[in-house]
Design an enzyme around this catalytic site. Structure first.
Site, PDB file in Angstrom:
ATOM      1  N   ARG A   1       0.872  -1.179   0.000  1.00 43.88           N
ATOM      2  CA  ARG A   1       0.000   0.000   0.000  1.00 43.88           C
ATOM      3  C   ARG A   1       0.905   1.224   0.000  1.00 43.88           C
ATOM      4  O   ARG A   1       1.936   1.249   0.695  1.00 43.88           O
ATOM      5  CB  ARG A   1      -0.898   0.022   1.242  1.00 43.88           C
TER       6      ARG A   1
ATOM      7  N   GLU B   1      -3.577   7.435  -4.138  1.00 45.21           N
ATOM      8  CA  GLU B   1      -4.038   6.988  -5.461  1.00 45.21           C
ATOM      9  C   GLU B   1      -5.365   7.635  -5.827  1.00 45.21           C
ATOM     10  O   GLU B   1      -6.220   7.775  -4.958  1.00 45.21           O
ATOM     11  CB  GLU B   1      -4.199   5.462  -5.449  1.00 45.21           C
TER      12      GLU B   1
ATOM     13  N   HIS C   1      -1.480   0.183  -9.799  1.00 43.64           N
ATOM     14  CA  HIS C   1      -2.033  -0.782  -8.846  1.00 43.64           C
ATOM     15  C   HIS C   1      -2.578  -2.029  -9.561  1.00 43.64           C
ATOM     16  O   HIS C   1      -3.772  -2.326  -9.513  1.00 43.64           O
ATOM     17  CB  HIS C   1      -3.127  -0.146  -7.983  1.00 43.64           C
TER      18      HIS C   1
END
Ligand code: DGY
Length: 325
Positions: free
Chosen positions: A236, A265, A283
């Site tokens: 993350r 993000e 991602h």
């Protein structure tokens, strides 16, 4: 019963829910649901399939007045307030195990791309400015036989480490407690974080995002890494202080980075976009057709189990089930 799905996912999981007689309402556009859409969708549902960027907090859970389960389409569940769900008797599930190989493969894609300057090489060929082989052209960093440090030896971390054995690498790992599986599978050694950072040529982040791991790597940590080190993050974004990473890359404190995740993000620190020594992906960790399909199935299986009063395969708060939730 009504099942709300916040974004289109592979049909296999949806078909299972429909075959069991449930009304499945999938957000029609392939984009993150707005807050309003999310709250309205949850308000009508007994079960929901949510994405890793849907914030499922107390407000969202309260909107879901009849909600019995939130099935997160991800292994990471830092987007969900599990405690608040438990207080409300709502089950939460995630998708562990089924995406470990896909995510580990992507970590290796980033590691190799950063080490061997794949992005720059590809850009050179496409530019039409490549004038042929050169003995000093785009030299990268050797991978085989080096040391890799795994931060977080869970399923994905172990899968990254197993792949490292194919490259004859020494494996170090950092975690709060001994992980016998990674030691048995790869001969890895558990070391304190500082030692891992000092000794590793490649550092792979594979830990969940928790209050303890937020900004686990910042200026102090980059300062003790090797100047030739390469950081890979498929965990993350907020595990890394992105501004400190930018400084470390700019100043040559570390050599390169391969990033699949970012602090905010889909925003990316603008300096990263201009750097040659970083490989950036949107991602994609679990992003294979096969994996996403199995994830959809697992989400459906969890929902069906809760609605049929069976034990869900990957529930995070089983206490709500024993409490009759
Ligand atoms: C997850 O499932 O948490 C991963 O980040 C997906 O790539």
């Amino acid at each position: 019963m009504n099942i709300y799905v916040t974004r289109p996912i592979p049909d296999s999981g949806l078909a299972k829910l429909r075959a069991a007689g449930h009304a499945v309402c999938v957000q029609s556009e392939d984009r993150r649901a707005t807050r309003e859409e999310l709250l309205a969708g949850l308000a009508t549902a007994q079960g929901a399939i949510t994405m890793l960027d849907d914030r499922i907090d107390a407000e969202a859970l309260d909107a879901g007045k009849n909600l019995r389960i939130v099935s997160n389409f991800a292994v990471g569940y830092n987007n969900i307030d599990v405690e608040a769900a438990t207080e409300r008797g709502i089950a939460i599930s995630n998708t562990p195990g089924v995406l470990s190989d896909a995510t580990a493969d992507l970590a290796w894609a980033l590691l190799l791309a950063a080490a061997r300057r794949v992005r720059e090489g590809e850009a050179l060929v496409r530019s039409g400015q490549w004038h042929g082989w050169g003995p000093m052209q785009l030299l990268g960093w050797h991978v085989a036989g080096k040391t890799i440090g795994i931060v977080g030896p869970g399923r994905i971390g172990r899968a990254v480490a197993r792949r490292a054995k194919g490259f004859d690498m020494r494996v170090l790992y950092f975690s709060r407690s001994n992980n016998e599986e990674i030691e048995r599978q790869t001969g890895a050694t558990r070391v304190p974080l500082n030692e891992l950072l000092e000794q590793s040529d490649f550092v792979s982040l594979n830990c969940p995002l928790t209050p303890e791991t937020r900004h686990l790597l910042g200026a102090r940590e980059f300062a003790i890494m090797k100047p030739t080190a390469i950081l890979v993050n498929t965990a993350r974004g907020p595990v890394v202080d992105e501004a400190a990473l930018v400084d470390a890359l700019k100043s040559g404190r570390i050599a390169a980075a391969g990033l699949d995740v970012f602090e905010e993000e889909p925003k990316v620190h603008p300096a990263l976009l201009t750097m040659d020594n970083v490989v950036l992906l949107p991602h994609l960790g679990s992003g294979t057709t096969e994996t996403r399909s199995v994830m959809a199935d697992l989400c459906a299986d969890n929902i069906l189990a809760v609605l049929e009063a069976r034990r869900p395969p990957t529930v995070l708060n089983p206490e709500v089930l024993s409490a009759g939730g």
